[in-house]
Write a protein that holds these residues in place. Structure first.
Motif, short mmCIF file in Angstrom:
data_model
loop_
_atom_site.label_atom_id
_atom_site.label_comp_id
_atom_site.label_asym_id
_atom_site.label_seq_id
_atom_site.Cartn_x
_atom_site.Cartn_y
_atom_site.Cartn_z
N SER A 1 -5.71 -34.42 10.59
CA SER A 1 -7.09 -33.93 10.43
C SER A 1 -7.38 -33.44 9.01
CB SER A 1 -7.36 -32.76 11.38
OG SER A 1 -6.83 -33.00 12.64
N TYR B 1 0.83 -29.93 5.62
CA TYR B 1 2.02 -29.52 6.38
C TYR B 1 1.66 -29.25 7.84
CZ TYR B 1 6.48 -27.71 7.62
OH TYR B 1 7.70 -27.57 8.24
N ALA B 2 2.58 -29.64 8.74
CA ALA B 2 2.29 -29.62 10.19
C ALA B 2 1.06 -30.50 10.42
CB ALA B 2 2.10 -28.20 10.72
N GLY C 1 -3.26 -26.90 8.81
CA GLY C 1 -4.40 -26.84 9.73
C GLY C 1 -3.92 -26.52 11.14
N ASP D 1 5.45 -33.41 9.37
CA ASP D 1 5.34 -32.81 10.70
C ASP D 1 6.72 -32.76 11.36
OD1 ASP D 1 2.81 -32.13 12.67
OD2 ASP D 1 4.61 -32.70 13.80
C1 LIG Z 1 -2.11 -27.86 16.70
S1 LIG Z 1 -1.23 -29.10 15.84
C2 LIG Z 1 -2.26 -29.24 14.40
C3 LIG Z 1 -2.17 -30.59 13.75
C4 LIG Z 1 -3.11 -30.84 12.57
N1 LIG Z 1 -2.72 -30.04 11.42
C5 LIG Z 1 -4.54 -30.62 12.93
O1 LIG Z 1 -5.19 -29.77 12.29
O2 LIG Z 1 -5.05 -31.31 13.81
C6 LIG Z 1 0.21 -28.26 15.24
C7 LIG Z 1 1.23 -29.17 14.59
O3 LIG Z 1 2.27 -28.37 14.03
C8 LIG Z 1 3.47 -29.12 14.11
N2 LIG Z 1 4.59 -28.18 13.90
C9 LIG Z 1 4.98 -27.17 14.69
N3 LIG Z 1 6.04 -26.52 14.15
C10 LIG Z 1 6.30 -27.13 12.96
C11 LIG Z 1 7.24 -26.93 11.92
N4 LIG Z 1 8.16 -25.96 11.99
N5 LIG Z 1 7.21 -27.74 10.85
C12 LIG Z 1 6.29 -28.75 10.76
N6 LIG Z 1 5.38 -29.00 11.71
C13 LIG Z 1 5.37 -28.20 12.80
C14 LIG Z 1 3.39 -29.76 15.47
O4 LIG Z 1 4.27 -30.84 15.63
C15 LIG Z 1 1.92 -30.17 15.52
O5 LIG Z 1 1.73 -31.48 15.05
#
Ligand SMILES: C[S@@+](CC[C@H](N)C(=O)[O-])C[C@H]1O[C@@H](n2cnc3c(N)ncnc32)[C@H](O)[C@@H]1O
Length: 254
Positions: free
Chosen positions: A81, A75-76, A152, A97
């Motif tokens: 990664s 999730y997200a 993550g 995402d």
């Molecule tokens: C810092 S990135 C981390 C991405 C990945 N999990 C990693 O570890 O590289 C944070 C992610 O959270 C997503 N995000 C933020 N709010 C969210 C929500 N309410 N539901 C789903 N994804 C969300 C963003 O679009 C982004 O891709």
């Protein structure tokens, strides 16, 4: 109550849509470090993993040789990664995402690696909108009964991480594992590219433990701090780096 503007989801959408296409390149080293740290802890995660392609050669197996379903909800997911870290040990990775840009990057790398989309795919969605407890696009069986649900480095971007823990726990099968990777409490840093999208300056172990317990995934809770911390190098900002203390937490659904 969160101490930030109510349109946090929009701030996240704007920031991460813009960041998506350069994310893998900018954070290449950081992503590899996180993948390595997760893989080092796969026994600790306590999931009954699919070991490798040689485990079972039956004709019902998928391209990785997995005859048994072991499913990850990432999730997200961003560019993927956590999926990259755990893909060798599961039969299917499902990414979700908030942003189109990140889901597209995730799916592009799946396609580039020749992985069938039935085994690894991302969709755009938000499972933690308080006004939409059961989004219509995610009612199908492919979005339920996961063996592990992971976030993550996403929790510190959410309006309500406790709600996220609950919504993700609902998607686990009994005995499934919730897995969170995020920052320990830290100082606020100004002039950071993602600043507007950050809602929480890290999390204390007690707060994370409470969230797991309240979400019904407090069984065998454990929390570990990643040794030297994670170095974030943003290539576009020259030599600037930032080291953050990162924790990993896991708990089992009762
Ligand atoms: C810092 S990135 C981390 C991405 C990945 N999990 C990693 O570890 O590289 C944070 C992610 O959270 C997503 N995000 C933020 N709010 C969210 C929500 N309410 N539901 C789903 N994804 C969300 C963003 O679009 C982004 O891709």
């Amino acid at each position: 109550m969160p101490d930030h503007a109510p349109n946090q989801t929009e701030a996240n959408r704007t920031h991460f849509n813009e960041a998506a296409s350069s994310y893998n390149n900018k954070f290449e080293k950081t992503i590899l470090q996180i993948i390595h740290e997760i893989q080092d802890r796969r026994e600790w995660l306590g999931v009954d993993w699919v070991e490798d392609a040689s485990e079972d050669e039956s004709s019902t197996s998928n391209s990785k040789g997995a005859s048994r379903a072991v499913r990850l909800l990432d999730y997200a997911c961003g560019t993927g990664s956590v999926s990259r870290a755990l893909a060798p040990y599961v039969s299917q990775c499902v990414g979700i995402d908030l942003t189109e840009g990140m889901a597209a990057e995730y799916n592009k790398s799946v396609e580039n690696q020749g992985i069938p989309s039935s085994e690894m795919f991302a969709r755009v969605g938000n499972l933690i909108d308080p006004s939409d407890p059961s989004p219509a696009a995610f009612t199908g069986p492919e979005f339920h009964d996961f063996d592990i649900a992971a976030v993550g480095l996403g929790f510190h971007h959410f309006d309500d991480p406790a709600l996220a823990a609950k919504r993700l726990a609902e998607r686990l099968k009994p005995g499934g594992v919730l897995f969170i990777v995020d920052f320990l409490p830290h100082e606020h840093h100004h002039h950071h590219a993602a600043e507007k999208s950050v809602t929480h300056m890290g999390f204390a172990e007690t707060d994370i433990k409470r969230m797991f317990e309240e979400a019904g995934v407090g069984k065998d809770f454990d929390h570990v701090v990643v040794g030297k911390g994670i170095v974030f190098t943003d290539k576009s900002e020259g030599a600037k780096t930032m080291t953050r203390k990162v924790f990993m937490a896991r708990g089992t659904k009762v």
